[in-house]
Write a protein that holds these residues in place. Structure first.
Motif, mmCIF file in Angstrom:
data_model
loop_
_atom_site.group_PDB
_atom_site.id
_atom_site.type_symbol
_atom_site.label_atom_id
_atom_site.label_comp_id
_atom_site.label_asym_id
_atom_site.label_seq_id
_atom_site.Cartn_x
_atom_site.Cartn_y
_atom_site.Cartn_z
ATOM 1 N N TRP A 50 0.803 -1.229 0.000
ATOM 2 C CA TRP A 50 0.000 0.000 0.000
ATOM 3 C C TRP A 50 0.834 1.275 0.000
ATOM 4 O O TRP A 50 0.493 2.240 -0.682
ATOM 5 N N GLY A 51 1.932 1.307 0.739
ATOM 6 C CA GLY A 51 2.757 2.514 0.833
ATOM 7 C C GLY A 51 3.736 2.679 -0.307
ATOM 8 O O GLY A 51 4.211 3.787 -0.560
ATOM 9 N N SER A 52 4.039 1.586 -0.991
ATOM 10 C CA SER A 52 4.972 1.658 -2.120
ATOM 11 C C SER A 52 4.233 1.469 -3.439
ATOM 12 O O SER A 52 4.093 2.406 -4.210
ATOM 13 N N VAL A 53 3.744 0.270 -3.695
ATOM 14 C CA VAL A 53 3.182 -0.037 -5.015
ATOM 15 C C VAL A 53 1.877 0.709 -5.273
ATOM 16 O O VAL A 53 1.744 1.405 -6.289
ATOM 17 N N TRP A 54 0.892 0.576 -4.400
ATOM 18 C CA TRP A 54 -0.410 1.221 -4.627
ATOM 19 C C TRP A 54 -0.321 2.746 -4.556
ATOM 20 O O TRP A 54 -1.213 3.437 -5.067
ATOM 21 N N SER A 55 0.708 3.290 -3.956
ATOM 22 C CA SER A 55 0.836 4.747 -3.808
ATOM 23 C C SER A 55 1.750 5.383 -4.856
ATOM 24 O O SER A 55 1.949 6.596 -4.840
ATOM 25 N N ARG A 56 2.283 4.571 -5.758
ATOM 26 C CA ARG A 56 3.165 5.109 -6.797
ATOM 27 C C ARG A 56 2.376 5.928 -7.816
ATOM 28 O O ARG A 56 1.219 5.630 -8.086
ATOM 29 N N PRO A 57 3.030 6.923 -8.410
ATOM 30 C CA PRO A 57 2.406 7.616 -9.534
ATOM 31 C C PRO A 57 2.515 6.722 -10.774
ATOM 32 O O PRO A 57 3.241 5.733 -10.775
ATOM 33 N N GLY A 58 1.804 7.047 -11.798
ATOM 34 C CA GLY A 58 1.950 6.312 -13.058
ATOM 35 C C GLY A 58 0.722 5.528 -13.447
ATOM 36 O O GLY A 58 0.400 5.442 -14.626
ATOM 37 N N LEU A 59 0.066 4.914 -12.488
ATOM 38 C CA LEU A 59 -1.192 4.219 -12.749
ATOM 39 C C LEU A 59 -2.231 4.734 -11.764
ATOM 40 O O LEU A 59 -1.918 5.024 -10.612
ATOM 41 N N SER A 60 -3.449 4.810 -12.236
ATOM 42 C CA SER A 60 -4.538 5.237 -11.346
ATOM 43 C C SER A 60 -4.939 4.077 -10.442
ATOM 44 O O SER A 60 -4.579 2.916 -10.695
ATOM 45 N N ARG A 61 -5.693 4.363 -9.411
ATOM 46 C CA ARG A 61 -6.209 3.294 -8.554
ATOM 47 C C ARG A 61 -7.109 2.359 -9.351
ATOM 48 O O ARG A 61 -7.120 1.155 -9.118
ATOM 49 N N ARG A 62 -7.844 2.902 -10.290
ATOM 50 C CA ARG A 62 -8.697 2.070 -11.155
ATOM 51 C C ARG A 62 -7.838 1.063 -11.914
ATOM 52 O O ARG A 62 -8.135 -0.129 -11.952
#
Length: 135
Positions: A50-62
């Motif tokens: 969650w703090g690294s991969v899901w919070s990276r810029p580049g891809l939306s949460r969708r």
């Protein structure tokens, strides 16, 4: 795990993202179940996923949601798949997005994996519909 005191910035970011995607109720329940046995694992998930991969810029949460659903379906991780299909109400991924992802699963990981995943997704959406959720 419930107190942010002494936690890293990655943990704080991860917990915010985790809550935004999975919802406060899910995260509260997960953190309440943490014991000394799995506390380090819960920290690892919060910081790493969650703090690294899901919070990276580049891809939306969708987009991340769609990728995650396809991977979980392909690997047969049914509980996690159900959780992430349920989370689409927070990520902006539609039922149509999920269906398209599962079509890819059918081609690249096999029809049985996609068939099982469709069953899980239909169950999540039926439950959400019966509760009046857009889900």
């Amino acid at each position: 795990m419930s107190s942010p005191a002494g936690r890293s910035q990655r943990w704080t970011t991860g917990m915010a993202t985790r809550r935004a995607v999975l919802g406060d109720a899910h995260v509260e329940a997960a953190t309440a179940r943490a014991t000394p046995l799995d506390e380090a694992f819960q920290t690892f998930i919060t910081e790493g996923a969650w703090g690294s991969v899901w919070s990276r810029p580049g891809l939306s949460r969708r987009e991340r949601s769609i990728i995650t659903i396809a991977l979980l379906a392909a690997l047969g991780h049914d509980e996690e798949l159900e959780m992430h299909v349920r989370a689409t109400r927070n990520t902006g991924a539609s039922a149509e997005d999920v269906s398209e992802a599962l079509m890819h699963v059918a081609v690249y990981a096999g029809v049985p994996a996609a068939n099982r995943a469709y069953k899980i997704a239909k169950g999540v959406y039926a439950e959400a519909s019966s509760h009046g959720d857009q889900g």
